[in-house]
Design a protein around this motif. Structure first.
Motif, PDB file in Angstrom:
ATOM      1  N   PHE A  12      29.293  -1.456  12.390  1.00 54.83           N
ATOM      2  CA  PHE A  12      28.450  -1.782  11.249  1.00 54.83           C
ATOM      3  C   PHE A  12      28.406  -0.597  10.300  1.00 54.83           C
ATOM      4  O   PHE A  12      28.337   0.544  10.724  1.00 54.83           O
ATOM      5  CB  PHE A  12      27.028  -2.136  11.702  1.00 54.83           C
ATOM      6  CG  PHE A  12      27.008  -3.272  12.690  1.00 54.83           C
ATOM      7  CD1 PHE A  12      27.406  -4.537  12.313  1.00 54.83           C
ATOM      8  CD2 PHE A  12      26.598  -3.069  13.985  1.00 54.83           C
ATOM      9  CE1 PHE A  12      27.392  -5.581  13.215  1.00 54.83           C
ATOM     10  CE2 PHE A  12      26.578  -4.097  14.896  1.00 54.83           C
ATOM     11  CZ  PHE A  12      26.977  -5.363  14.508  1.00 54.83           C
ATOM     12  N   ILE A  13      28.425  -0.895   9.013  1.00 54.43           N
ATOM     13  CA  ILE A  13      28.414   0.150   7.999  1.00 54.43           C
ATOM     14  C   ILE A  13      27.011   0.257   7.408  1.00 54.43           C
ATOM     15  O   ILE A  13      26.415  -0.733   7.015  1.00 54.43           O
ATOM     16  CB  ILE A  13      29.422  -0.169   6.879  1.00 54.43           C
ATOM     17  CG1 ILE A  13      30.823  -0.232   7.466  1.00 54.43           C
ATOM     18  CG2 ILE A  13      29.358   0.866   5.763  1.00 54.43           C
ATOM     19  CD1 ILE A  13      31.869  -0.720   6.505  1.00 54.43           C
ATOM     20  N   GLY A  14      26.490   1.451   7.339  1.00 59.22           N
ATOM     21  CA  GLY A  14      25.220   1.693   6.669  1.00 59.22           C
ATOM     22  C   GLY A  14      24.024   1.067   7.348  1.00 59.22           C
ATOM     23  O   GLY A  14      23.025   0.797   6.706  1.00 59.22           O
ATOM     24  N   GLY A  15      24.106   0.820   8.630  1.00 58.05           N
ATOM     25  CA  GLY A  15      22.970   0.279   9.351  1.00 58.05           C
ATOM     26  C   GLY A  15      22.735  -1.204   9.113  1.00 58.05           C
ATOM     27  O   GLY A  15      21.702  -1.736   9.494  1.00 58.05           O
ATOM     28  N   GLN A  16      23.667  -1.868   8.475  1.00 58.99           N
ATOM     29  CA  GLN A  16      23.519  -3.291   8.236  1.00 58.99           C
ATOM     30  C   GLN A  16      23.866  -4.063   9.495  1.00 58.99           C
ATOM     31  O   GLN A  16      24.554  -3.572  10.373  1.00 58.99           O
ATOM     32  CB  GLN A  16      24.449  -3.749   7.113  1.00 58.99           C
ATOM     33  CG  GLN A  16      24.174  -3.099   5.792  1.00 58.99           C
ATOM     34  CD  GLN A  16      25.220  -3.485   4.759  1.00 58.99           C
ATOM     35  OE1 GLN A  16      26.222  -4.091   5.083  1.00 58.99           O
ATOM     36  NE2 GLN A  16      24.970  -3.123   3.523  1.00 58.99           N
ATOM     37  N   GLY A  17      23.405  -5.269   9.552  1.00 58.60           N
ATOM     38  CA  GLY A  17      23.735  -6.134  10.673  1.00 58.60           C
ATOM     39  C   GLY A  17      25.116  -6.741  10.470  1.00 58.60           C
ATOM     40  O   GLY A  17      25.831  -6.396   9.532  1.00 58.60           O
ATOM     41  N   PRO A  18      25.523  -7.639  11.336  1.00 59.38           N
ATOM     42  CA  PRO A  18      26.838  -8.268  11.195  1.00 59.38           C
ATOM     43  C   PRO A  18      26.914  -9.126   9.935  1.00 59.38           C
ATOM     44  O   PRO A  18      25.902  -9.607   9.422  1.00 59.38           O
ATOM     45  CB  PRO A  18      26.961  -9.123  12.451  1.00 59.38           C
ATOM     46  CG  PRO A  18      25.582  -9.304  12.946  1.00 59.38           C
ATOM     47  CD  PRO A  18      24.798  -8.112  12.500  1.00 59.38           C
ATOM     48  N   GLU A  23      29.882 -14.090   3.759  1.00 63.26           N
ATOM     49  CA  GLU A  23      30.288 -12.748   3.343  1.00 63.26           C
ATOM     50  C   GLU A  23      31.705 -12.425   3.823  1.00 63.26           C
ATOM     51  O   GLU A  23      32.506 -11.845   3.091  1.00 63.26           O
ATOM     52  CB  GLU A  23      29.309 -11.702   3.885  1.00 63.26           C
ATOM     53  CG  GLU A  23      27.945 -11.756   3.232  1.00 63.26           C
ATOM     54  CD  GLU A  23      26.934 -10.880   3.928  1.00 63.26           C
ATOM     55  OE1 GLU A  23      26.002 -10.418   3.236  1.00 63.26           O
ATOM     56  OE2 GLU A  23      27.048 -10.661   5.156  1.00 63.26           O
ATOM     57  N   GLU A  24      32.024 -12.807   5.053  1.00 66.88           N
ATOM     58  CA  GLU A  24      33.364 -12.576   5.585  1.00 66.88           C
ATOM     59  C   GLU A  24      34.405 -13.309   4.751  1.00 66.88           C
ATOM     60  O   GLU A  24      35.465 -12.770   4.440  1.00 66.88           O
ATOM     61  CB  GLU A  24      33.453 -13.038   7.039  1.00 66.88           C
ATOM     62  CG  GLU A  24      32.768 -12.122   8.020  1.00 66.88           C
ATOM     63  CD  GLU A  24      32.899 -12.614   9.452  1.00 66.88           C
ATOM     64  OE1 GLU A  24      33.784 -13.448   9.729  1.00 66.88           O
ATOM     65  OE2 GLU A  24      32.122 -12.153  10.287  1.00 66.88           O
ATOM     66  N   LYS A  25      34.098 -14.556   4.368  1.00 62.50           N
ATOM     67  CA  LYS A  25      35.020 -15.355   3.571  1.00 62.50           C
ATOM     68  C   LYS A  25      35.206 -14.735   2.189  1.00 62.50           C
ATOM     69  O   LYS A  25      36.333 -14.667   1.678  1.00 62.50           O
ATOM     70  CB  LYS A  25      34.501 -16.783   3.433  1.00 62.50           C
ATOM     71  CG  LYS A  25      35.527 -17.747   2.872  1.00 62.50           C
ATOM     72  CD  LYS A  25      34.983 -19.152   2.800  1.00 62.50           C
ATOM     73  CE  LYS A  25      34.953 -19.762   4.193  1.00 62.50           C
ATOM     74  NZ  LYS A  25      34.584 -21.182   4.176  1.00 62.50           N
TER      75      LYS A  25
END
Length: 56
Positions: A12-18, A23-25
């Protein structure tokens, strides 16, 4: 001898969740469009004919 290596959690980047599926798309589409643009740009600048070696 001690080494100063830290094991990083890079899932995870910057403490964000999955990421959500949406968002993936969006990221996937962005990367695909950049790849297509790069390929078009590369084709535009490639030479279409080659120089012939001339002996004098």
């Amino acid at each position: 001898m001690q080494t100063k290596l830290k094991e990083l959690d890079v899932d995870f980047i910057g403490g964000q969740g999955p990421l959500t599926n949406e968002e993936e798309k969006a990221i996937s589409e962005f990367l695909k469009s950049r790849k297509v643009e790069r390929m078009k740009k590369h084709l535009r600048f490639t030479r279409t004919n080659s120089r012939k070696k001339v002996t004098a």
